[in-house]
Design a protein around this motif. Structure first.
Motif, PDB file in Angstrom:
ATOM      1  N   LEU A 188       0.975  -1.339   0.282  1.00 36.41           N
ATOM      2  CA  LEU A 188      -0.342   0.149  -0.140  1.00 36.41           C
ATOM      3  C   LEU A 188       1.079   1.502  -0.013  1.00 36.41           C
ATOM      4  CD1 LEU A 188      -2.505  -1.177   2.273  1.00 36.41           C
ATOM      5  CD2 LEU A 188      -2.963  -0.313  -0.205  1.00 36.41           C
ATOM      6  N   SER A 189       2.353   0.810   0.380  1.00 29.01           N
ATOM      7  CA  SER A 189       3.016   2.836   0.162  1.00 29.01           C
ATOM      8  C   SER A 189       2.984   2.373  -1.396  1.00 29.01           C
ATOM      9  CB  SER A 189       4.235   2.086   0.621  1.00 29.01           C
ATOM     10  OG  SER A 189       4.450   2.270   2.395  1.00 29.01           O
ATOM     11  N   GLY A 190       2.994   2.081  -1.638  1.00 28.99           N
ATOM     12  CA  GLY A 190       3.057   2.070  -3.374  1.00 28.99           C
ATOM     13  C   GLY A 190       2.205   2.756  -3.955  1.00 28.99           C
ATOM     14  N   ALA A 191       1.396   3.161  -3.381  1.00 27.79           N
ATOM     15  CA  ALA A 191       0.390   4.456  -3.660  1.00 27.79           C
ATOM     16  C   ALA A 191       1.280   5.631  -3.432  1.00 27.79           C
ATOM     17  CB  ALA A 191      -0.209   4.628  -2.694  1.00 27.79           C
ATOM     18  N   HIS A 192       2.604   5.651  -3.098  1.00 31.95           N
ATOM     19  CA  HIS A 192       2.704   6.835  -3.340  1.00 31.95           C
ATOM     20  C   HIS A 192       3.673   6.665  -4.835  1.00 31.95           C
ATOM     21  CE1 HIS A 192       3.582   7.615   1.328  1.00 31.95           C
ATOM     22  NE2 HIS A 192       2.578   7.861   0.500  1.00 31.95           N
ATOM     23  N   THR A 193       3.180   6.138  -5.868  1.00 32.99           N
ATOM     24  CA  THR A 193       4.089   6.183  -6.866  1.00 32.99           C
ATOM     25  C   THR A 193       3.413   7.331  -7.407  1.00 32.99           C
ATOM     26  OG1 THR A 193       4.607   4.899  -9.320  1.00 32.99           O
ATOM     27  CG2 THR A 193       2.100   4.519  -7.839  1.00 32.99           C
ATOM     28  N   LEU A 194       2.151   8.052  -6.867  1.00 35.87           N
ATOM     29  CA  LEU A 194       1.305   8.982  -6.763  1.00 35.87           C
ATOM     30  C   LEU A 194       1.509  10.295  -6.473  1.00 35.87           C
ATOM     31  CD1 LEU A 194      -2.301   7.053  -8.671  1.00 35.87           C
ATOM     32  CD2 LEU A 194      -0.165   8.000 -10.334  1.00 35.87           C
ATOM     33  N   GLY A 195       1.086  11.436  -6.677  1.00 38.59           N
ATOM     34  CA  GLY A 195       0.764  12.629  -5.635  1.00 38.59           C
ATOM     35  C   GLY A 195       2.327  13.181  -5.393  1.00 38.59           C
ATOM     36  N   ARG A 196       1.773  14.184  -4.699  1.00 36.00           N
ATOM     37  CA  ARG A 196       2.784  15.589  -4.265  1.00 36.00           C
ATOM     38  C   ARG A 196       2.396  15.340  -2.908  1.00 36.00           C
ATOM     39  NH1 ARG A 196       4.399  17.590  -8.588  1.00 36.00           N
ATOM     40  NH2 ARG A 196       5.050  19.859  -7.791  1.00 36.00           N
ATOM     41  N   ALA A 197       3.718  15.567  -2.503  1.00 37.38           N
ATOM     42  CA  ALA A 197       4.387  15.755  -1.054  1.00 37.38           C
ATOM     43  C   ALA A 197       4.933  17.285  -0.647  1.00 37.38           C
ATOM     44  CB  ALA A 197       5.415  14.969  -0.537  1.00 37.38           C
ATOM     45  N   HIS A 198       4.182  18.232   0.232  1.00 34.37           N
ATOM     46  CA  HIS A 198       4.805  19.232   0.646  1.00 34.37           C
ATOM     47  C   HIS A 198       6.315  19.422   1.249  1.00 34.37           C
ATOM     48  CE1 HIS A 198       0.175  20.528   0.242  1.00 34.37           C
ATOM     49  NE2 HIS A 198       1.132  22.100   0.038  1.00 34.37           N
ATOM     50  N   CYS A 199       7.300  20.005   1.606  1.00 34.69           N
ATOM     51  CA  CYS A 199       8.188  19.842   0.987  1.00 34.69           C
ATOM     52  C   CYS A 199       8.578  19.816   2.918  1.00 34.69           C
ATOM     53  CB  CYS A 199       9.635  21.263   1.550  1.00 34.69           C
ATOM     54  SG  CYS A 199       9.501  22.670  -0.060  1.00 34.69           S
ATOM     55  N   GLY A 200       7.580  20.539   3.545  1.00 33.01           N
ATOM     56  CA  GLY A 200       7.428  19.984   5.116  1.00 33.01           C
ATOM     57  C   GLY A 200       7.501  18.653   5.774  1.00 33.01           C
ATOM     58  N   ALA A 201       7.272  17.663   4.434  1.00 33.97           N
ATOM     59  CA  ALA A 201       6.993  16.174   5.275  1.00 33.97           C
ATOM     60  C   ALA A 201       7.459  15.561   4.699  1.00 33.97           C
ATOM     61  CB  ALA A 201       5.603  15.530   3.805  1.00 33.97           C
ATOM     62  N   PHE A 202       8.953  16.215   4.476  1.00 36.49           N
ATOM     63  CA  PHE A 202      10.518  15.387   4.494  1.00 36.49           C
ATOM     64  C   PHE A 202      11.162  16.197   4.803  1.00 36.49           C
ATOM     65  CE2 PHE A 202       9.709  16.716   0.398  1.00 36.49           C
ATOM     66  CZ  PHE A 202      10.650  17.154  -0.232  1.00 36.49           C
ATOM     67  N   SER A 203      11.512  17.524   5.441  1.00 33.11           N
ATOM     68  CA  SER A 203      12.296  18.358   6.341  1.00 33.11           C
ATOM     69  C   SER A 203      13.121  18.025   7.210  1.00 33.11           C
ATOM     70  CB  SER A 203      11.368  19.936   6.768  1.00 33.11           C
ATOM     71  OG  SER A 203      11.221  18.978   7.616  1.00 33.11           O
ATOM     72  N   GLU A 204      12.417  17.150   7.829  1.00 33.23           N
ATOM     73  CA  GLU A 204      13.380  16.446   8.824  1.00 33.23           C
ATOM     74  C   GLU A 204      14.962  16.026   8.463  1.00 33.23           C
ATOM     75  OE1 GLU A 204      11.314  12.690   7.529  1.00 33.23           O
ATOM     76  OE2 GLU A 204      11.328  14.914   7.643  1.00 33.23           O
TER      77      GLU A 204
END
Length: 328
Positions: A188-204
């Motif tokens: 189900l993590s493969g859902a991330h083959t689609l979509g966009r993320a804000h920079c804050g989602a990976f800022s760490e």
């Protein structure tokens, strides 16, 4: 008939094995639920989603994420669609969700042909299913018959969704609490083959200076990939900058997501752990090299997700509009 043979419905096959593996709460769902009461519902929803996606190409990823947030919080009952103070949609964790207007548009059209018959919960499941198919993913026949929930609480959101900073153990515990497996987590993590993320989602995964400049800080990330993200997100004072979660084929539902993980190009910290931990790396490797297997397992895991804690008659209701329960 072996366990991989299927029932045919609405132009798609419904694997018998997948139906047998659904949670007990979904035992009253059926692929033929609207066969007489609203036989064209799937065509109506699909047409609406296709029309809306032509205007907003990012819609498929939004619809898929919207379904995840719905099913993981109060079960697949459309509670994420409810508007108002204190509702799930008002949670800060829901602030970047999208796709609501497409679901509402489909609901309005369905109401014209089949008033007070089809739940918003079912429409959302169909819309997410269609989002996968129209971007190149597998066609999935989904059991229907969900009722809409009457409860939607902002306080229920954060304890029930996975944060991008979660460890694998935290993600696995979360999935197990929902009756989902380690393999379901990877698939189900493969859902991330689609979509966009804000920079804050990976800022760490980056160091940030006082002037807003980002610098790569996670050594597990591909250097060129991390440098490109740093340039994109530096100076994002508004918090509005987004990047494709899967940068190679961001508008296509395929197995490129898993290929990226193997070369340090996983965007989210939670995703990158899947290729680093021996408990999940074997399946990541397999899915990266076999798209047919990914599609096959995706179908099974998607059906389990879409059956979480469903409400059927007499529980729940058929909302007149998706944004508010009938009694309000």
């Amino acid at each position: 008939m072996n366990s991989y043979q299927s029932k045919f419905h609405g132009g798609m096959f419904v694997p018998l094995l997948s139906l047998l593996l659904l949670p007990s709460s979904a035992s009253e769902l059926s692929p033929f639920f609207y066969a007489t009461s609203c036989p064209n519902v799937e065509f109506i929803v699909k047409g609406t989603v296709q029309t809306a996606a032509a205007v907003d190409p990012s819609l498929p990823g939004k619809l898929l994420r919207l379904l995840f947030h719905d099913c993981m919080v109060e079960g697949c009952d459309g509670s994420v669609l409810v508007q108002g103070e204190g509702a799930e949609r008002s949670s800060p964790a829901s602030s970047t969700l999208g796709g609501f207007q497409a679901v509402e548009a489909a609901k309005r059209l369905v109401e014209l042909f089949c008033p007070a018959t089809v739940s918003c919960a079912d429409i959302l499941v169909l819309a997410a299913r269609d989002a996968v198919e129209m971007t190149g993913g597998p066609s999935i026949g989904v059991p229907l018959g969900r009722r809409d929930g009457r409860i939607s609480l902002s306080s229920s959101v954060l304890p029930n969704i996975i944060d991008t900073t979660f460890t694998l153990d935290e993600m696995l515990d979360h999935f197990k609490s929902k009756g989902l497996s380690l393999d379901d987590l990877v698939v189900l993590s493969g859902a991330h083959t689609l979509g966009r993320a804000h920079c804050g989602a990976f800022s760490e995964r980056f160091d940030q200076s006082d002037d807003g400049t980002w610098r790569p800080a996670d050594p597990s990330m591909d250097r060129a990939f991390a440098a490109g993200l740093a340039r994109r997100c530096s100076g994002d004072d508004s918090g509005n900058v987004t990047v494709g979660i899967e940068p190679v084929t961001p508008a296509v539902f395929d197995n490129q997501y898993y290929r990226n993980l193997l070369v340090g190009r996983g965007l989210l910290g939670s995703d990158s752990q899947l290729s680093a931990d021996p408990r999940t790396k074997k399946l990541v490797l397999s899915l990266a090299h076999d798209q047919a297997q990914f599609f096959r397992l995706w179908e099974q895991s998607f059906l389990r997700l879409a059956a979480l804690d469903v409400k059927t008659a007499p529980k729940g209701e058929i909302r007149a509009t998706c944004a508010r329960p009938n009694q309000q």
